[in-house]
Design a protein around this motif. Sequence first.
Motif, PDB file in Angstrom:
ATOM      1  N   HIS A 155       0.832  -1.205   0.000  1.00  0.00           N
ATOM      2  CA  HIS A 155       0.000   0.000   0.000  1.00  0.00           C
ATOM      3  C   HIS A 155       0.868   1.257   0.000  1.00  0.00           C
ATOM      4  N   GLY A 156       2.012   1.203   0.665  1.00  0.00           N
ATOM      5  CA  GLY A 156       2.859   2.377   0.802  1.00  0.00           C
ATOM      6  C   GLY A 156       3.869   2.603  -0.307  1.00  0.00           C
ATOM      7  N   PHE A 157       4.064   1.640  -1.177  1.00  0.00           N
ATOM      8  CA  PHE A 157       5.093   1.783  -2.203  1.00  0.00           C
ATOM      9  C   PHE A 157       4.749   2.828  -3.260  1.00  0.00           C
ATOM     10  N   GLY A 158       3.508   3.278  -3.304  1.00  0.00           N
ATOM     11  CA  GLY A 158       3.132   4.317  -4.254  1.00  0.00           C
ATOM     12  C   GLY A 158       3.311   5.721  -3.723  1.00  0.00           C
ATOM     13  N   LEU A 159       3.727   5.847  -2.463  1.00  0.00           N
ATOM     14  CA  LEU A 159       3.889   7.180  -1.872  1.00  0.00           C
ATOM     15  C   LEU A 159       4.995   7.960  -2.571  1.00  0.00           C
ATOM     16  N   THR A 160       4.734   9.231  -2.794  1.00  0.00           N
ATOM     17  CA  THR A 160       5.720  10.087  -3.443  1.00  0.00           C
ATOM     18  C   THR A 160       6.213  11.156  -2.481  1.00  0.00           C
ATOM     19  N   VAL A 161       7.301  11.784  -2.831  1.00  0.00           N
ATOM     20  CA  VAL A 161       7.846  12.862  -2.024  1.00  0.00           C
ATOM     21  C   VAL A 161       7.567  14.220  -2.668  1.00  0.00           C
ATOM     22  N   GLY A 162       6.641  14.249  -3.612  1.00  0.00           N
ATOM     23  CA  GLY A 162       6.270  15.480  -4.294  1.00  0.00           C
ATOM     24  C   GLY A 162       5.329  16.321  -3.461  1.00  0.00           C
ATOM     25  N   PRO A 163       4.627  17.243  -4.109  1.00  0.00           N
ATOM     26  CA  PRO A 163       3.743  18.175  -3.407  1.00  0.00           C
ATOM     27  C   PRO A 163       2.639  17.503  -2.595  1.00  0.00           C
ATOM     28  N   ASN A 164       2.163  16.342  -3.029  1.00  0.00           N
ATOM     29  CA  ASN A 164       1.097  15.640  -2.314  1.00  0.00           C
ATOM     30  C   ASN A 164       1.547  14.208  -2.070  1.00  0.00           C
ATOM     31  N   PRO A 165       2.440  13.978  -1.079  1.00  0.00           N
ATOM     32  CA  PRO A 165       3.024  12.657  -0.899  1.00  0.00           C
ATOM     33  C   PRO A 165       2.050  11.575  -0.442  1.00  0.00           C
ATOM     34  N   SER A 166       0.861  11.925  -0.011  1.00  0.00           N
ATOM     35  CA  SER A 166      -0.065  10.888   0.452  1.00  0.00           C
ATOM     36  C   SER A 166      -0.921  10.336  -0.667  1.00  0.00           C
ATOM     37  N   HIS A 167      -0.778  10.861  -1.873  1.00  0.00           N
ATOM     38  CA  HIS A 167      -1.590  10.378  -2.994  1.00  0.00           C
ATOM     39  C   HIS A 167      -0.687   9.921  -4.128  1.00  0.00           C
ATOM     40  N   PRO A 168      -0.686   8.630  -4.442  1.00  0.00           N
ATOM     41  CA  PRO A 168       0.162   8.138  -5.521  1.00  0.00           C
ATOM     42  C   PRO A 168      -0.220   8.797  -6.850  1.00  0.00           C
ATOM     43  N   THR A 169       0.782   9.137  -7.602  1.00  0.00           N
ATOM     44  CA  THR A 169       0.558   9.726  -8.919  1.00  0.00           C
ATOM     45  C   THR A 169       1.463   9.057  -9.928  1.00  0.00           C
ATOM     46  N   ASP A 170       1.212   9.299 -11.185  1.00  0.00           N
ATOM     47  CA  ASP A 170       2.046   8.769 -12.247  1.00  0.00           C
ATOM     48  C   ASP A 170       3.285   9.643 -12.353  1.00  0.00           C
ATOM     49  N   ARG A 171       4.346   9.266 -11.684  1.00  0.00           N
ATOM     50  CA  ARG A 171       5.556  10.078 -11.663  1.00  0.00           C
ATOM     51  C   ARG A 171       6.760   9.188 -11.885  1.00  0.00           C
ATOM     52  N   THR A 172       7.914   9.781 -12.033  1.00  0.00           N
ATOM     53  CA  THR A 172       9.127   8.990 -12.233  1.00  0.00           C
ATOM     54  C   THR A 172       9.558   8.367 -10.910  1.00  0.00           C
ATOM     55  N   GLY A 173      10.352   7.319 -10.997  1.00  0.00           N
ATOM     56  CA  GLY A 173      10.820   6.625  -9.805  1.00  0.00           C
ATOM     57  C   GLY A 173      11.576   7.507  -8.843  1.00  0.00           C
ATOM     58  N   ASP A 174      12.193   8.579  -9.342  1.00  0.00           N
ATOM     59  CA  ASP A 174      12.943   9.471  -8.463  1.00  0.00           C
ATOM     60  C   ASP A 174      12.029  10.196  -7.478  1.00  0.00           C
ATOM     61  N   ASP A 175      10.745  10.286  -7.763  1.00  0.00           N
ATOM     62  CA  ASP A 175       9.815  10.994  -6.898  1.00  0.00           C
ATOM     63  C   ASP A 175       9.193  10.100  -5.829  1.00  0.00           C
ATOM     64  N   TYR A 176       9.445   8.820  -5.879  1.00  0.00           N
ATOM     65  CA  TYR A 176       8.846   7.898  -4.922  1.00  0.00           C
ATOM     66  C   TYR A 176       9.612   7.907  -3.602  1.00  0.00           C
ATOM     67  N   LEU A 177       8.874   7.746  -2.532  1.00  0.00           N
ATOM     68  CA  LEU A 177       9.482   7.674  -1.207  1.00  0.00           C
ATOM     69  C   LEU A 177      10.398   6.459  -1.099  1.00  0.00           C
ATOM     70  N   HIS A 178       9.983   5.343  -1.692  1.00  0.00           N
ATOM     71  CA  HIS A 178      10.755   4.096  -1.642  1.00  0.00           C
ATOM     72  C   HIS A 178      11.352   3.815  -3.021  1.00  0.00           C
ATOM     73  N   SER A 179      12.658   3.562  -3.057  1.00  0.00           N
ATOM     74  CA  SER A 179      13.324   3.241  -4.318  1.00  0.00           C
ATOM     75  C   SER A 179      12.960   1.819  -4.752  1.00  0.00           C
ATOM     76  N   ASP A 180      13.291   1.502  -5.997  1.00  0.00           N
ATOM     77  CA  ASP A 180      13.075   0.137  -6.478  1.00  0.00           C
ATOM     78  C   ASP A 180      13.873  -0.850  -5.618  1.00  0.00           C
ATOM     79  N   GLN A 181      15.077  -0.458  -5.230  1.00  0.00           N
ATOM     80  CA  GLN A 181      15.902  -1.322  -4.378  1.00  0.00           C
ATOM     81  C   GLN A 181      15.267  -1.505  -3.000  1.00  0.00           C
ATOM     82  N   ASP A 182      14.655  -0.447  -2.461  1.00  0.00           N
ATOM     83  CA  ASP A 182      13.944  -0.561  -1.180  1.00  0.00           C
ATOM     84  C   ASP A 182      12.861  -1.629  -1.262  1.00  0.00           C
ATOM     85  N   ILE A 183      12.165  -1.665  -2.393  1.00  0.00           N
ATOM     86  CA  ILE A 183      11.071  -2.623  -2.583  1.00  0.00           C
ATOM     87  C   ILE A 183      11.609  -4.050  -2.612  1.00  0.00           C
ATOM     88  N   VAL A 184      12.718  -4.251  -3.299  1.00  0.00           N
ATOM     89  CA  VAL A 184      13.342  -5.582  -3.355  1.00  0.00           C
ATOM     90  C   VAL A 184      13.801  -6.008  -1.965  1.00  0.00           C
TER      91      VAL A 184
END
Length: 127
Positions: free
Chosen positions: A56-85
């Motif tokens: 549920h939390g892997f879609g969180l972003t660090v952009g203007p509205n971090p509590s709502h997942p958006t279609d953004r680049t991986g650099d904007d996500y709170l958790h990196s791809d490596q974090d997920i692995v």
Amino acid sequence: MADHIPPPSRDDVAARWRALIDGNMTREDIHAWAAQWVGNVPISDPMVDTALLYLHGFGLTVGPNPSHPTDRTGDDYLHSDQDIVLAFERWQADCTKYDTDPERFRREKRAAAQAYLERERREKGTG
């Protein structure tokens, strides 16, 4: 919605997690899938409950509205791809530990959480 859908199994959440890692599902898809159960229905297996919270939390972003997942680049996500692995690997190891001795697993997790809180208190000078 989730009232009529049975909670997923460990195999179900592992398959979704792998699909995310492999790029076969987006973070937003995983977030929406997990949201059906997070906070909505009791989950009898604590390891499934934990996995759903992660997914549920892997879609969180660090952009203007971090509590709502958006279609953004991986650099904007709170958790990196490596974090997920790494989280998936830890979850799998935790499942094995839990299945071996659920009470010991709970005690160790509780003790680790208490130690973390104590360190936080000391660092902030409130303990």
